[in-house]
Design an enzyme around this catalytic site. Structure first.
Site, short mmCIF file in Angstrom:
data_model
loop_
_atom_site.label_atom_id
_atom_site.label_comp_id
_atom_site.label_asym_id
_atom_site.label_seq_id
_atom_site.Cartn_x
_atom_site.Cartn_y
_atom_site.Cartn_z
N ASP A 28 0.87 -1.17 0.00
CA ASP A 28 0.00 0.00 0.00
C ASP A 28 0.91 1.22 0.00
O ASP A 28 1.80 1.33 0.84
CB ASP A 28 -0.88 -0.01 1.25
N HIS A 92 -10.45 -6.61 -1.57
CA HIS A 92 -9.06 -6.70 -1.13
C HIS A 92 -8.99 -6.84 0.38
O HIS A 92 -9.92 -6.47 1.08
CB HIS A 92 -8.24 -5.49 -1.59
N HIS A 94 -6.23 -6.11 3.73
CA HIS A 94 -5.05 -5.41 4.19
C HIS A 94 -4.30 -6.34 5.14
O HIS A 94 -4.90 -6.86 6.08
CB HIS A 94 -5.43 -4.14 4.96
#
Length: 130
Positions: A28, A92, A94
C-alpha cells in the site's frame, strides 16, 4: 476497470510482493504501518464476500505466506488482517504488522510513503518470503 486491475495489469506501477494466477499482493503506497500490504483477487468483484467460497478460501491461503513474511520482516506481535473495501471498488484485504488493535485504525492519517522507503520494505518482505 478498477485501479487495482490497472495495477495487476502493470498499467500502474506497484511494489509487488507475490502473484499467482488468481491473486496479486503489493505494498500500500499509503501505509498505516511499514509493511502494509494489499492482497487482491485478479477478478473484479467489489465486495469480498461476493467471491465464491473456494476463491475466498484460496485468497486466505495465498495471503498466509505473505503474512508470515511480514511478521518476520517487522517487529510486531502479529500480522493483522482487515477488510474495509470502501476506498477502491475491488475486493481486497489489508495485511498489516501490528502490536495493538489501534494499529488497524483506518481513521489515522496515512501519509504517502516515499519510493525509497517502499523499495526497502519490499526487499525486507521478499527476503522473508519462501
Amino acid at each position: 476497470m478498477t485501479l487495482f486491475s490497472k495495477i495487476i495489469n502493470g498499467e500502474i506501477p506497484s511494489y509487488k510482493i507475490a502473484e499467482s494466477d488468481k491473486f496479486y499482493a503489493f505494498l500500500d503506497v499509503f501505509p498505516l504501518r511499514e509493511g502494509h500490504t494489499l492482497v487482491v483477487p485478479k477478478t473484479e468483484v467489489d465486495n469480498l464476500f461476493d467471491l465464491g467460497d473456494e476463491y475466498l478460501s484460496e485468497l486466505l491461503v495465498f495471503a498466509k505466506p505473505v503474512a508470515k513474511a511480514i511478521e518476520k520482516a517487522f517487529r510486531c506481535n502479529r500480522c493483522g488482517i482487515s477488510v474495509i473495501g470502501l476506498e477502491v471498488p475491488h475486493a481486497h484485504v489489508h495485511l498489516i504488522p501490528i502490536n495493538s488493535s489501534n494499529d488497524l485504525n483506518f481513521t489515522q492519517p496515512k501519509p504517502k510513503a516515499s519510493d525509497d522507503d517502499l523499495k526497502k520494505v519490499q526487499e525486507k518482505i521478499l527476503s522473508q518470503l519462501k
